[in-house]
Design a protein around this motif. Structure first.
Motif, PDB file in Angstrom:
ATOM      1  N   ASN A 170      29.105  23.848  38.288  1.00 38.94           N
ATOM      2  CA  ASN A 170      28.304  24.032  38.985  1.00 38.94           C
ATOM      3  C   ASN A 170      28.429  25.720  39.632  1.00 38.94           C
ATOM      4  OD1 ASN A 170      26.667  21.878  39.293  1.00 38.94           O
ATOM      5  ND2 ASN A 170      27.755  21.034  40.794  1.00 38.94           N
ATOM      6  N   LEU A 171      29.678  26.056  39.702  1.00 44.69           N
ATOM      7  CA  LEU A 171      30.076  27.348  40.031  1.00 44.69           C
ATOM      8  C   LEU A 171      29.688  28.238  38.889  1.00 44.69           C
ATOM      9  CD1 LEU A 171      31.469  29.155  42.488  1.00 44.69           C
ATOM     10  CD2 LEU A 171      33.475  28.865  41.097  1.00 44.69           C
ATOM     11  N   ARG A 172      29.954  27.832  37.826  1.00 44.94           N
ATOM     12  CA  ARG A 172      29.723  28.659  36.471  1.00 44.94           C
ATOM     13  C   ARG A 172      28.193  28.697  36.187  1.00 44.94           C
ATOM     14  NH1 ARG A 172      27.409  27.694  32.119  1.00 44.94           N
ATOM     15  NH2 ARG A 172      27.535  25.417  32.199  1.00 44.94           N
ATOM     16  N   LYS A 173      27.473  27.579  36.604  1.00 38.67           N
ATOM     17  CA  LYS A 173      25.903  27.782  36.534  1.00 38.67           C
ATOM     18  C   LYS A 173      25.330  28.917  37.459  1.00 38.67           C
ATOM     19  CE  LYS A 173      25.026  23.084  35.312  1.00 38.67           C
ATOM     20  NZ  LYS A 173      24.405  21.772  35.685  1.00 38.67           N
ATOM     21  N   ILE A 174      26.071  28.927  38.751  1.00 38.79           N
ATOM     22  CA  ILE A 174      25.883  29.977  39.601  1.00 38.79           C
ATOM     23  C   ILE A 174      25.898  31.373  39.057  1.00 38.79           C
ATOM     24  CG2 ILE A 174      25.810  30.861  41.983  1.00 38.79           C
ATOM     25  CD1 ILE A 174      26.144  27.931  42.805  1.00 38.79           C
ATOM     26  N   GLY A 175      27.335  31.475  38.769  1.00 36.94           N
ATOM     27  CA  GLY A 175      27.908  32.777  38.352  1.00 36.94           C
ATOM     28  C   GLY A 175      26.891  33.232  37.104  1.00 36.94           C
ATOM     29  N   SER A 176      26.668  32.453  36.323  1.00 37.30           N
ATOM     30  CA  SER A 176      25.618  32.898  34.987  1.00 37.30           C
ATOM     31  C   SER A 176      24.305  33.146  35.469  1.00 37.30           C
ATOM     32  CB  SER A 176      25.623  31.540  34.194  1.00 37.30           C
ATOM     33  OG  SER A 176      26.664  31.318  33.406  1.00 37.30           O
ATOM     34  N   ALA A 177      23.766  32.769  36.374  1.00 39.87           N
ATOM     35  CA  ALA A 177      22.345  32.892  36.966  1.00 39.87           C
ATOM     36  C   ALA A 177      22.566  34.291  37.554  1.00 39.87           C
ATOM     37  CB  ALA A 177      21.803  31.893  37.921  1.00 39.87           C
ATOM     38  N   PHE A 178      23.495  34.504  38.526  1.00 44.55           N
ATOM     39  CA  PHE A 178      23.316  35.814  38.903  1.00 44.55           C
ATOM     40  C   PHE A 178      24.337  36.758  38.082  1.00 44.55           C
ATOM     41  CE2 PHE A 178      22.112  32.881  42.260  1.00 44.55           C
ATOM     42  CZ  PHE A 178      21.256  33.597  42.833  1.00 44.55           C
ATOM     43  N   SER A 179      24.766  36.827  37.115  1.00 42.85           N
ATOM     44  CA  SER A 179      25.699  37.442  36.301  1.00 42.85           C
ATOM     45  C   SER A 179      25.357  38.949  36.221  1.00 42.85           C
ATOM     46  CB  SER A 179      25.949  36.916  34.989  1.00 42.85           C
ATOM     47  OG  SER A 179      24.604  37.160  34.128  1.00 42.85           O
ATOM     48  N   LYS A 180      23.803  39.267  36.098  1.00 41.68           N
ATOM     49  CA  LYS A 180      23.208  40.620  35.987  1.00 41.68           C
ATOM     50  C   LYS A 180      23.589  41.328  37.297  1.00 41.68           C
ATOM     51  CE  LYS A 180      20.364  40.433  32.048  1.00 41.68           C
ATOM     52  NZ  LYS A 180      19.129  40.921  31.477  1.00 41.68           N
ATOM     53  N   PHE A 181      23.217  40.653  38.326  1.00 41.20           N
ATOM     54  CA  PHE A 181      23.628  41.162  39.695  1.00 41.20           C
ATOM     55  C   PHE A 181      25.044  41.550  39.875  1.00 41.20           C
ATOM     56  CE2 PHE A 181      19.605  39.170  40.518  1.00 41.20           C
ATOM     57  CZ  PHE A 181      18.876  40.063  41.004  1.00 41.20           C
ATOM     58  N   ILE A 182      26.173  40.534  39.401  1.00 39.69           N
ATOM     59  CA  ILE A 182      27.510  40.618  39.563  1.00 39.69           C
ATOM     60  C   ILE A 182      27.883  41.759  38.700  1.00 39.69           C
ATOM     61  CG2 ILE A 182      29.595  39.264  39.523  1.00 39.69           C
ATOM     62  CD1 ILE A 182      27.926  36.957  40.236  1.00 39.69           C
ATOM     63  N   PHE A 183      27.271  41.675  37.510  1.00 35.30           N
ATOM     64  CA  PHE A 183      28.376  42.634  36.394  1.00 35.30           C
ATOM     65  C   PHE A 183      27.528  43.875  35.848  1.00 35.30           C
ATOM     66  CE2 PHE A 183      30.109  38.255  35.901  1.00 35.30           C
ATOM     67  CZ  PHE A 183      31.130  38.590  36.405  1.00 35.30           C
ATOM     68  N   LEU A 227      24.731  45.291  37.649  1.00 35.89           N
ATOM     69  CA  LEU A 227      23.989  46.248  38.391  1.00 35.89           C
ATOM     70  C   LEU A 227      24.544  47.464  38.840  1.00 35.89           C
ATOM     71  CD1 LEU A 227      21.140  46.635  39.839  1.00 35.89           C
ATOM     72  CD2 LEU A 227      21.924  45.168  41.664  1.00 35.89           C
ATOM     73  N   PRO A 228      24.322  48.497  38.433  1.00 40.16           N
ATOM     74  CA  PRO A 228      25.003  49.740  38.956  1.00 40.16           C
ATOM     75  C   PRO A 228      24.666  49.987  40.234  1.00 40.16           C
ATOM     76  CG  PRO A 228      23.703  50.449  36.891  1.00 40.16           C
ATOM     77  CD  PRO A 228      23.199  48.974  37.335  1.00 40.16           C
ATOM     78  N   LYS A 229      25.650  50.706  40.985  1.00 41.21           N
ATOM     79  CA  LYS A 229      25.509  50.978  42.227  1.00 41.21           C
ATOM     80  C   LYS A 229      24.436  51.965  42.707  1.00 41.21           C
ATOM     81  CE  LYS A 229      30.382  50.408  43.813  1.00 41.21           C
ATOM     82  NZ  LYS A 229      31.549  50.840  44.211  1.00 41.21           N
ATOM     83  N   GLN A 233      13.823  44.319  37.454  1.00 37.46           N
ATOM     84  CA  GLN A 233      13.924  43.476  35.896  1.00 37.46           C
ATOM     85  C   GLN A 233      15.115  42.531  36.099  1.00 37.46           C
ATOM     86  OE1 GLN A 233      12.422  43.915  32.894  1.00 37.46           O
ATOM     87  NE2 GLN A 233      13.893  41.971  32.653  1.00 37.46           N
ATOM     88  N   HIS A 234      16.189  42.731  36.978  1.00 41.59           N
ATOM     89  CA  HIS A 234      17.232  41.727  37.326  1.00 41.59           C
ATOM     90  C   HIS A 234      16.723  40.605  38.067  1.00 41.59           C
ATOM     91  CE1 HIS A 234      19.828  44.129  35.117  1.00 41.59           C
ATOM     92  NE2 HIS A 234      20.847  44.491  36.326  1.00 41.59           N
ATOM     93  N   GLU A 294      35.214  46.691  38.875  1.00 43.26           N
ATOM     94  CA  GLU A 294      34.739  47.787  39.624  1.00 43.26           C
ATOM     95  C   GLU A 294      34.851  49.238  39.424  1.00 43.26           C
ATOM     96  OE1 GLU A 294      36.950  46.661  43.263  1.00 43.26           O
ATOM     97  OE2 GLU A 294      35.624  44.944  43.538  1.00 43.26           O
ATOM     98  N   LEU A 295      36.028  49.357  38.339  1.00 39.25           N
ATOM     99  CA  LEU A 295      36.211  50.773  38.424  1.00 39.25           C
ATOM    100  C   LEU A 295      36.293  51.134  36.694  1.00 39.25           C
ATOM    101  CD1 LEU A 295      39.716  50.771  40.237  1.00 39.25           C
ATOM    102  CD2 LEU A 295      37.395  51.747  41.086  1.00 39.25           C
ATOM    103  N   GLY A 296      36.242  50.100  35.945  1.00 40.42           N
ATOM    104  CA  GLY A 296      36.038  50.599  34.537  1.00 40.42           C
ATOM    105  C   GLY A 296      37.491  50.324  33.784  1.00 40.42           C
ATOM    106  N   TYR A 297      38.625  50.309  34.749  1.00 39.48           N
ATOM    107  CA  TYR A 297      39.977  50.239  34.204  1.00 39.48           C
ATOM    108  C   TYR A 297      40.666  49.142  35.202  1.00 39.48           C
ATOM    109  CZ  TYR A 297      40.512  53.744  37.512  1.00 39.48           C
ATOM    110  OH  TYR A 297      40.850  54.591  38.707  1.00 39.48           O
ATOM    111  N   TYR A 298      41.909  49.044  34.871  1.00 37.20           N
ATOM    112  CA  TYR A 298      42.764  48.324  35.853  1.00 37.20           C
ATOM    113  C   TYR A 298      44.237  49.093  36.003  1.00 37.20           C
ATOM    114  CZ  TYR A 298      45.776  46.531  32.254  1.00 37.20           C
ATOM    115  OH  TYR A 298      46.868  46.278  31.083  1.00 37.20           O
TER     116      TYR A 298
END
Length: 100
Positions: A17-30, A32-34, A43-44, A95-99
């Motif tokens: 279930n958690l994976r389903k939610i993460g997948s559904a909102f993935s465009k917002f999470i990963f 969507l630029p600031k 579009q998202h 968040e930063l593009g690197y760790y």
């Protein structure tokens, strides 16, 4: 033991279930630029609406996951330092593009 280590159908369902939610909102999470403008946000949203059409029980799944938040937190707390470091590195990369 971890929840993914075969502890039963209930835990498998919780993680699924958690994976389903993460997948559904993935465009917002990963994705969507600031500095995203209205068109990108729209579009998202349209993509999410399509997902909601295909996964009609998503709001119910979200309510279920919310009711299980203490279980998800306990899984997080049981993770070892290596896993937490990996999660932190993934967060930095997102968040930063690197760790660091």
């Amino acid at each position: 033991n971890t929840a993914a280590g075969g502890e039963g159908d209930l835990n498998t369902d919780r993680l699924s279930n958690l994976r389903k939610i993460g997948s559904a909102f993935s465009k917002f999470i990963f994705e969507l630029p600031k500095d995203a403008g209205y068109q990108v946000l729209l579009q998202h949203c349209e993509d999410l609406w399509e997902t909601l059409e295909q996964t009609k029980d998503l709001p119910e799944i979200m309510r279920y996951c919310e009711s299980e938040i203490s279980w998800y937190q306990s899984i997080w707390e049981m993770q070892g330092s290596v896993e937490k470091t990996s999660f932190g590195q993934m967060r930095s990369i997102n968040e930063l593009g690197y760790y660091e």
